[in-house]
Write a protein that holds these residues in place. Structure first.
Motif, short mmCIF file in Angstrom:
data_model
loop_
_atom_site.label_atom_id
_atom_site.label_comp_id
_atom_site.label_asym_id
_atom_site.label_seq_id
_atom_site.Cartn_x
_atom_site.Cartn_y
_atom_site.Cartn_z
N MET A 1 40.25 48.82 37.62
CA MET A 1 41.40 49.16 38.01
C MET A 1 42.48 48.97 36.89
N SER A 2 43.24 50.14 36.39
CA SER A 2 43.98 50.01 35.46
C SER A 2 45.44 49.72 35.99
N ALA A 3 46.36 50.81 35.63
CA ALA A 3 47.64 50.75 36.06
C ALA A 3 47.81 51.04 37.53
N THR A 4 47.02 51.33 38.23
CA THR A 4 47.05 51.84 39.64
C THR A 4 46.87 50.79 40.67
N SER A 5 47.61 50.83 41.98
CA SER A 5 47.63 49.76 42.81
C SER A 5 46.67 50.40 44.07
N LEU A 6 46.12 49.63 44.66
CA LEU A 6 45.47 49.89 45.95
C LEU A 6 45.90 49.07 46.97
N GLY A 19 36.18 40.80 47.40
CA GLY A 19 35.10 40.37 47.05
C GLY A 19 34.61 41.05 45.66
N GLN A 20 34.58 42.22 45.68
CA GLN A 20 34.16 43.15 44.67
C GLN A 20 35.06 42.52 43.02
N LEU A 21 36.28 42.36 43.42
CA LEU A 21 37.05 41.93 42.03
C LEU A 21 36.69 40.54 41.80
N ARG A 22 36.30 39.74 42.77
CA ARG A 22 36.02 38.28 42.50
C ARG A 22 34.61 38.07 41.66
N ASP A 24 33.95 40.22 39.25
CA ASP A 24 34.36 40.51 37.94
C ASP A 24 35.73 39.54 37.48
N ARG A 25 35.35 38.38 37.07
CA ARG A 25 36.32 37.25 36.72
C ARG A 25 37.56 37.73 35.93
N ALA A 26 37.18 38.76 34.83
CA ALA A 26 38.20 39.13 34.04
C ALA A 26 39.26 40.27 34.86
N LEU A 27 38.56 40.84 35.49
CA LEU A 27 39.54 41.81 36.43
C LEU A 27 40.16 41.21 37.51
N PHE A 28 39.71 40.34 38.10
CA PHE A 28 40.42 39.33 39.18
C PHE A 28 41.32 38.49 38.51
N ALA A 29 41.23 37.94 37.26
CA ALA A 29 42.20 37.26 36.76
C ALA A 29 43.62 38.36 36.32
N ALA A 103 41.77 31.61 52.85
CA ALA A 103 40.86 32.41 52.59
C ALA A 103 40.71 33.07 51.40
N PHE A 104 41.91 33.33 50.99
CA PHE A 104 42.09 34.29 49.69
C PHE A 104 43.19 33.74 48.87
N GLU A 105 43.21 34.03 47.38
CA GLU A 105 44.08 33.57 46.51
C GLU A 105 45.21 34.80 46.34
N PHE A 106 46.03 34.70 47.08
CA PHE A 106 47.14 35.49 46.89
C PHE A 106 48.03 35.13 45.70
N ASP A 107 48.45 36.11 44.98
CA ASP A 107 49.24 35.81 43.79
C ASP A 107 50.91 35.94 44.21
N LEU A 108 51.02 36.61 45.45
CA LEU A 108 52.38 37.01 45.79
C LEU A 108 52.37 37.26 47.16
N VAL A 109 53.49 36.73 47.84
CA VAL A 109 53.62 37.11 49.47
C VAL A 109 54.76 37.81 49.42
N LEU A 110 54.92 39.00 49.95
CA LEU A 110 56.24 39.90 50.13
C LEU A 110 56.44 39.74 51.74
N LEU A 111 57.79 39.50 51.79
CA LEU A 111 58.10 39.26 53.23
C LEU A 111 59.27 39.96 53.28
N SER A 112 59.44 40.85 54.68
CA SER A 112 60.74 41.56 54.93
C SER A 112 60.79 41.06 56.53
#
Length: 116
Positions: A1-6, A19-22, A24-29, A103-112
């Protein structure tokens, strides 16, 4: 994944991609993992909502190569148009969110939760 978002609104699909991201440690990080919950500000089906601007570039930004959300990101979009804070955070809603956050390591939670 480069500059795109999924993004996904499907729980199983999020788990699979996560799970796929996990693996690949570098990509996950370097990939932000974002949980999104909200009302119509995030989920309006009629036009680009606030989250769409993070996930998809405006056409002129895309042609200029402006990156989205830094180095991209994986968004789990739990929002629904018409959601209300009382529904999102009733006993079942809170229990569901606690399970996700455990269950998941979220970096950010967005709430509205204001809406109109």
């Amino acid at each position: 994944m480069s500059a795109t978002s999924l993004f996904t609104t499907r729980r199983g699909e999020f788990r699979r991609i996560y799970g796929q991201l996990r693996r690949d440690r570098a990509l996950f990080a370097r990939t932000p993992i974002v949980f999104c919950e909200g009302d119509s500000w995030f989920a309006t089906p009629l036009a680009m909502n606030l989250l769409d601007w993070l996930v998809w570039p405006a056409p002129e930004d895309e042609t200029r190569g402006v990156p989205l959300f830094g180095a991209g990101g994986l968004f789990f979009r739990a929002e629904h148009s018409g959601d209300r804070a009382l529904q999102m955070f009733d006993a079942d809603g809170v229990r569901d969110k606690v399970d996700w956050f455990a269950a998941f390591e979220f970096d950010l939670v967005l709430l509205s939760a204001g809406g109109n």
